[in-house]
Write a protein that holds these residues in place. Structure first.
Motif, PDB file in Angstrom:
ATOM      1  N   ILE A 226      27.678 -92.142 124.618  1.00 34.59           N
ATOM      2  CA  ILE A 226      28.024 -91.495 125.877  1.00 34.59           C
ATOM      3  C   ILE A 226      29.175 -90.513 125.716  1.00 34.59           C
ATOM      4  O   ILE A 226      29.091 -89.370 126.165  1.00 34.59           O
ATOM      5  CB  ILE A 226      28.337 -92.539 126.971  1.00 34.59           C
ATOM      6  CG1 ILE A 226      27.056 -93.305 127.311  1.00 34.59           C
ATOM      7  CG2 ILE A 226      28.916 -91.875 128.216  1.00 34.59           C
ATOM      8  CD1 ILE A 226      27.259 -94.472 128.243  1.00 34.59           C
ATOM      9  N   ARG A 227      30.255 -90.934 125.072  1.00 36.37           N
ATOM     10  CA  ARG A 227      31.421 -90.052 124.924  1.00 36.37           C
ATOM     11  C   ARG A 227      31.041 -88.756 124.217  1.00 36.37           C
ATOM     12  O   ARG A 227      31.382 -87.661 124.669  1.00 36.37           O
ATOM     13  CB  ARG A 227      32.536 -90.760 124.166  1.00 36.37           C
ATOM     14  CG  ARG A 227      33.774 -89.890 123.968  1.00 36.37           C
ATOM     15  CD  ARG A 227      34.901 -90.617 123.250  1.00 36.37           C
ATOM     16  NE  ARG A 227      35.499 -91.598 124.157  1.00 36.37           N
ATOM     17  CZ  ARG A 227      35.560 -92.912 123.919  1.00 36.37           C
ATOM     18  NH1 ARG A 227      35.079 -93.411 122.810  1.00 36.37           N
ATOM     19  NH2 ARG A 227      36.121 -93.714 124.790  1.00 36.37           N
ATOM     20  N   ASP A 228      30.323 -88.877 123.103  1.00 36.03           N
ATOM     21  CA  ASP A 228      29.942 -87.691 122.330  1.00 36.03           C
ATOM     22  C   ASP A 228      29.056 -86.744 123.139  1.00 36.03           C
ATOM     23  O   ASP A 228      29.278 -85.531 123.148  1.00 36.03           O
ATOM     24  CB  ASP A 228      29.213 -88.093 121.051  1.00 36.03           C
ATOM     25  CG  ASP A 228      30.107 -88.850 120.079  1.00 36.03           C
ATOM     26  OD1 ASP A 228      31.344 -88.687 120.153  1.00 36.03           O
ATOM     27  OD2 ASP A 228      29.578 -89.607 119.251  1.00 36.03           O
ATOM     28  N   LEU A 229      28.059 -87.290 123.814  1.00 40.67           N
ATOM     29  CA  LEU A 229      27.153 -86.453 124.597  1.00 40.67           C
ATOM     30  C   LEU A 229      27.851 -85.858 125.814  1.00 40.67           C
ATOM     31  O   LEU A 229      27.620 -84.698 126.163  1.00 40.67           O
ATOM     32  CB  LEU A 229      25.926 -87.264 125.023  1.00 40.67           C
ATOM     33  CG  LEU A 229      25.004 -87.696 123.878  1.00 40.67           C
ATOM     34  CD1 LEU A 229      23.956 -88.681 124.383  1.00 40.67           C
ATOM     35  CD2 LEU A 229      24.343 -86.489 123.247  1.00 40.67           C
ATOM     36  N   ARG A 230      28.722 -86.643 126.443  1.00 41.09           N
ATOM     37  CA  ARG A 230      29.473 -86.154 127.603  1.00 41.09           C
ATOM     38  C   ARG A 230      30.339 -84.965 127.199  1.00 41.09           C
ATOM     39  O   ARG A 230      30.347 -83.926 127.863  1.00 41.09           O
ATOM     40  CB  ARG A 230      30.342 -87.291 128.170  1.00 41.09           C
ATOM     41  CG  ARG A 230      31.272 -86.854 129.284  1.00 41.09           C
ATOM     42  CD  ARG A 230      32.097 -88.012 129.823  1.00 41.09           C
ATOM     43  NE  ARG A 230      32.955 -88.650 128.860  1.00 41.09           N
ATOM     44  CZ  ARG A 230      34.111 -88.147 128.402  1.00 41.09           C
ATOM     45  NH1 ARG A 230      34.535 -86.968 128.814  1.00 41.09           N
ATOM     46  NH2 ARG A 230      34.841 -88.828 127.538  1.00 41.09           N
ATOM     47  N   LYS A 231      31.060 -85.110 126.082  1.00 42.86           N
ATOM     48  CA  LYS A 231      31.926 -84.026 125.617  1.00 42.86           C
ATOM     49  C   LYS A 231      31.118 -82.802 125.200  1.00 42.86           C
ATOM     50  O   LYS A 231      31.529 -81.667 125.453  1.00 42.86           O
ATOM     51  CB  LYS A 231      32.804 -84.512 124.464  1.00 42.86           C
ATOM     52  CG  LYS A 231      33.905 -85.442 124.936  1.00 42.86           C
ATOM     53  CD  LYS A 231      34.807 -85.845 123.795  1.00 42.86           C
ATOM     54  CE  LYS A 231      35.954 -86.701 124.308  1.00 42.86           C
ATOM     55  NZ  LYS A 231      36.889 -87.049 123.218  1.00 42.86           N
ATOM     56  N   ALA A 232      29.960 -83.024 124.583  1.00 43.92           N
ATOM     57  CA  ALA A 232      29.110 -81.903 124.165  1.00 43.92           C
ATOM     58  C   ALA A 232      28.644 -81.087 125.370  1.00 43.92           C
ATOM     59  O   ALA A 232      28.441 -79.880 125.267  1.00 43.92           O
ATOM     60  CB  ALA A 232      27.910 -82.416 123.367  1.00 43.92           C
ATOM     61  N   LEU A 233      28.493 -81.749 126.521  1.00 40.45           N
ATOM     62  CA  LEU A 233      28.080 -81.059 127.742  1.00 40.45           C
ATOM     63  C   LEU A 233      29.278 -80.536 128.548  1.00 40.45           C
ATOM     64  O   LEU A 233      29.105 -79.942 129.607  1.00 40.45           O
ATOM     65  CB  LEU A 233      27.231 -81.988 128.618  1.00 40.45           C
ATOM     66  CG  LEU A 233      25.846 -82.339 128.079  1.00 40.45           C
ATOM     67  CD1 LEU A 233      25.202 -83.429 128.931  1.00 40.45           C
ATOM     68  CD2 LEU A 233      24.962 -81.105 128.034  1.00 40.45           C
ATOM     69  N   GLY A 234      30.482 -80.793 128.046  1.00 41.24           N
ATOM     70  CA  GLY A 234      31.677 -80.315 128.723  1.00 41.24           C
ATOM     71  C   GLY A 234      32.004 -81.068 130.004  1.00 41.24           C
ATOM     72  O   GLY A 234      32.621 -80.507 130.907  1.00 41.24           O
ATOM     73  N   LEU A 235      31.602 -82.328 130.079  1.00 46.60           N
ATOM     74  CA  LEU A 235      31.849 -83.134 131.272  1.00 46.60           C
ATOM     75  C   LEU A 235      33.049 -84.044 131.068  1.00 46.60           C
ATOM     76  O   LEU A 235      33.216 -84.623 129.991  1.00 46.60           O
ATOM     77  CB  LEU A 235      30.638 -84.009 131.600  1.00 46.60           C
ATOM     78  CG  LEU A 235      29.338 -83.316 131.963  1.00 46.60           C
ATOM     79  CD1 LEU A 235      28.216 -84.331 132.080  1.00 46.60           C
ATOM     80  CD2 LEU A 235      29.497 -82.555 133.264  1.00 46.60           C
ATOM     81  N   SER A 236      33.854 -84.208 132.092  1.00 45.07           N
ATOM     82  CA  SER A 236      34.930 -85.201 132.067  1.00 45.07           C
ATOM     83  C   SER A 236      34.333 -86.555 132.448  1.00 45.07           C
ATOM     84  O   SER A 236      33.213 -86.630 132.984  1.00 45.07           O
ATOM     85  CB  SER A 236      36.020 -84.828 133.065  1.00 45.07           C
ATOM     86  OG  SER A 236      35.520 -84.908 134.392  1.00 45.07           O
TER      87      SER A 236
END
Length: 65
Positions: A5-15
């Motif tokens: 989740i963290r990696d994918l969230r950051k890749a999408l630029g989401l906090s």
């Protein structure tokens, strides 16, 4: 259960807060899931996968002890 989740969230630029709002949960819930302290319900797992543009199978990996 481990997750990406963290990696994918950051890749999408989401906090964490933005992901939480899109999934209708608290930021603390997202934080706990990312830190493997809480396993989401099946419904939340599917919602997370949808928002993160992936599949549940790709998002979560069982921990093997």
């Amino acid at each position: 259960m481990e997750n990406k989740i963290r990696d994918l969230r950051k890749a999408l630029g989401l906090s964490q807060d933005e992901l939480a709002k899109r999934c209708k949960v608290s930021r603390q819930t997202i934080n706990a899931i990312e830190n493997n302290k809480y396993d989401p319900t099946l419904a939340l797992a599917f919602h997370l996968a949808q928002v993160l543009e992936t599949t549940v199978d790709n998002l979560f990996t069982p921990s093997i002890s």
